[in-house]
Design a protein around this motif. Structure first.
Motif, short mmCIF file in Angstrom:
data_model
loop_
_atom_site.label_atom_id
_atom_site.label_comp_id
_atom_site.label_asym_id
_atom_site.label_seq_id
_atom_site.Cartn_x
_atom_site.Cartn_y
_atom_site.Cartn_z
N PHE A 1 35.09 47.49 41.07
CA PHE A 1 34.89 46.51 42.40
C PHE A 1 36.47 46.76 43.20
O PHE A 1 37.29 46.92 42.69
CB PHE A 1 35.16 45.10 41.89
N ASP A 2 35.85 46.82 44.64
CA ASP A 2 36.92 47.39 45.53
C ASP A 2 37.80 46.23 45.94
O ASP A 2 37.75 45.82 46.89
CB ASP A 2 36.15 48.15 46.90
N LEU A 3 38.42 45.53 45.03
CA LEU A 3 38.83 44.19 45.23
C LEU A 3 40.37 44.18 44.68
O LEU A 3 40.73 44.92 43.68
CB LEU A 3 38.21 43.19 44.13
N PRO A 4 41.28 43.29 45.22
CA PRO A 4 42.37 43.07 44.76
C PRO A 4 42.67 41.97 43.44
O PRO A 4 41.84 41.22 43.71
CB PRO A 4 43.39 42.42 46.09
N VAL A 5 43.67 42.09 42.68
CA VAL A 5 43.93 41.07 41.78
C VAL A 5 45.32 40.33 42.27
O VAL A 5 46.28 41.00 42.22
CB VAL A 5 43.82 41.44 40.36
N LEU A 6 45.36 39.16 42.64
CA LEU A 6 46.50 38.70 43.12
C LEU A 6 47.24 37.44 42.37
O LEU A 6 46.38 36.81 41.61
CB LEU A 6 46.23 37.83 44.37
N ARG A 7 48.65 37.50 42.50
CA ARG A 7 49.06 36.39 41.78
C ARG A 7 48.83 34.76 42.15
O ARG A 7 49.07 34.80 43.58
CB ARG A 7 50.78 36.62 41.52
N PHE A 8 48.73 33.79 41.32
CA PHE A 8 48.46 32.53 41.97
C PHE A 8 49.80 32.20 42.67
O PHE A 8 51.02 32.45 42.45
CB PHE A 8 48.37 31.48 40.87
N ASP A 9 49.79 31.41 43.98
CA ASP A 9 50.83 31.17 44.61
C ASP A 9 51.11 29.33 44.42
O ASP A 9 50.00 28.95 45.20
CB ASP A 9 50.98 31.58 46.00
N ASN A 10 51.97 28.96 43.83
CA ASN A 10 51.64 27.56 43.77
C ASN A 10 52.65 26.88 44.50
O ASN A 10 52.89 25.58 44.24
CB ASN A 10 51.59 26.93 42.02
N SER A 11 53.31 27.43 45.48
CA SER A 11 54.50 26.68 46.05
C SER A 11 54.18 25.52 47.00
O SER A 11 55.20 24.62 47.16
CB SER A 11 55.23 27.92 47.36
#
Lengths: 251, 197
Positions: B98-108
């Protein structure tokens, strides 16, 4: 929406669940695997199995139970009791546990938390803390409450988080066994201080106490033993009740 | 043998093996490229950290084996993330199905929503998804700190901090961010469906 979790806790000694179990329809109420299956089918969100056996033979029995639980149930479960090394954790995870709960050994040697998190990931490591309100502060105790330490609940929970704990399981020894409700003020204070989920434990006597742990105590999950084992309430009616209280639950 | 479960350094393959047995499927746990390549279906499970998992897969040449598979493949949790192009976790180049990024949750903006997400959340099944429509609005078990944004391959959606992909599919590759092996009856329904693909 993420559901508030209901977690029955089963104490296991020499291969059998302890605390008088009072299920009429259960053929073998003392069998931890059968009881876990029953709770899972009723809608428990997770289970906790605590090994309270002291002997070496009993420990081997517990690993066998963990393996049978993994085969029997389709929800996550945590195991704890006497875990002191990465080797212990590896054995339990290898036999199908999803998480481990560490308590006394981590208080004595906090680096254990770092080791577990590094080897298996933060999500595996539940740090259980037994504390009692003493001299105006929440003090941590070792060995099921028999030995006082000089650590406070808040300070130790924060250190555990920084070292890699995935969740904190806080048992108030003042409330445990009283059936008068959870330590909601201390729970809410922990919630506000920590970035990781907090599981409430100790004091549950009825469904309203669980609602309080979520609303007043801001807990992410509630652990209870007696109210389920003795048949005071069953999980479907508990969850129906929590839903009428406006709480998100898995039904 | 109905499926091969890829054995590597990320996580608890025994749970997946048990879940398949409960639905009547026989699985073999293996890191042998030949066995994996010949299997009628492959499950790529995982609990763990992206960069060390990827390093292990490369070392054992399993990354290229997975990429070349023609049979139905199911990635679970970190397995799904490793099927993407790149993960922010450890700045890791992944397998890239899958040509997709995996990102970190940002709960700020929502500090009360803790990271990792741990527990049961509802999924919305998109039309044409391999996730059976009967699973729509039901709960599945999630444990993760990183997520795949919504995209053209999203086949189920969930919402924690933001809406994101609970499942993906493209050609013979399928994936779930949640753990079907730990998601009660809903999870078993999804695993049964995968075993019939």
């Amino acid at each position: 929406m993420l559901a508030k979790r209901i977690i029955p806790c089963l104490d296991v000694k020499d291969g059998m669940t302890v605390k008088g179990v009072n299920f009429l329809n259960l053929r073998s109420a003392g069998d931890p695997v059968e009881l876990g299956r029953r709770y899972s089918e009723e809608g428990a969100d997770e289970l906790v199995y605590l090994d309270i056996t002291a002997s070496y033979e009993g420990r081997k029995t517990f690993v066998d139970i963990v393996r049978r639980v993994a085969q029997a149930i389709n929800i996550p479960f945590t195991v704890g009791g006497g875990i002191g090394s990465v080797y212990d954790v590896d054995t339990l995870l290898g036999n199908g546990a999803d998480k481990v709960s560490v308590n006394s050994a981590a208080l004595k040697r906090p680096g254990l938390i770092d080791e577990i998190a590094r080897h298996f990931g933060n999500q595996v490591c539940v740090v259980a803390i037994d504390a009692r309100f003493t001299d105006g502060k929440w003090v941590c105790y070792l060995k099921g409450g028999r030995e006082r330490t000089d650590r406070t609940l808040q300070e130790w929970a924060h250190e555990a988080q920084e070292r890699g704990a995935g969740e904190i399981l806080f048992t108030s020894m003042d409330h445990d066994g009283t059936r008068n409700g959870y330590a909601c003020d201390a729970l809410a204070d922990l919630h506000d201080r920590l970035q990781i989920p907090v599981i409430a434990s100790g004091g549950c006597g009825c469904a309203a106490h669980i609602a309080d742990a979520f609303k007043l105590g801001k807990a992410d999950a509630a652990l209870a033993a007696g109210i389920f084992h003795f048949g005071d309430t069953d999980i479907p009616s508990l969850k129906q009740y929590l839903r009428t209280q406006g709480l998100p639950v898995r039904l | 043998m109905d499926a091969a479960i890829i054995k590597y350094n990320a996580g608890n393959v025994f749970s997946v093996e048990c879940a398949l047995r409960r639905i009547g499927a026989e699985a073999i746990v293996t890191d042998d490229p030949e066995v994996i390549t010949r299997a009628p279906r492959v499950i790529f499970p995982g609990v763990g950290e992206a960069s060390s998992a990827m390093a292990h897969l490369r070392e054992h040449h399993l990354d290229s084996v997975i990429k070349s598979l023609q049979c139905p493949v199911l990635g679970i949790c970190i397995g799904m993330q490793l099927l993407c192009k790149h993960s922010q976790e450890g700045d890791t180049d992944c397998i890239g199905i899958f040509d997709l990024p995996v990102l970190r949750f940002d709960n700020s903006d929502t500090p009360e929503l803790k990271i990792p997400q741990m527990g049961w959340n509802t999924i919305s099944v998109t039309p044409g998804s391999f996730v059976p429509a009967e699973c729509d609005k039901r709960f599945a078990y999630f444990v993760h700190s990183y997520y795949v944004p919504l995209n053209m391959h999203t086949s189920a959606v969930t919402d924690y901090i933001i809406p994101y992909s609970a499942a993906l599919q493209k050609d013979n590759f399928y994936a779930t961010q949640f753990h079907p092996e730990k998601s009660g009856d809903t999870g078993e329904t999804i695993l049964k469906k995968f075993m019939e693909l």
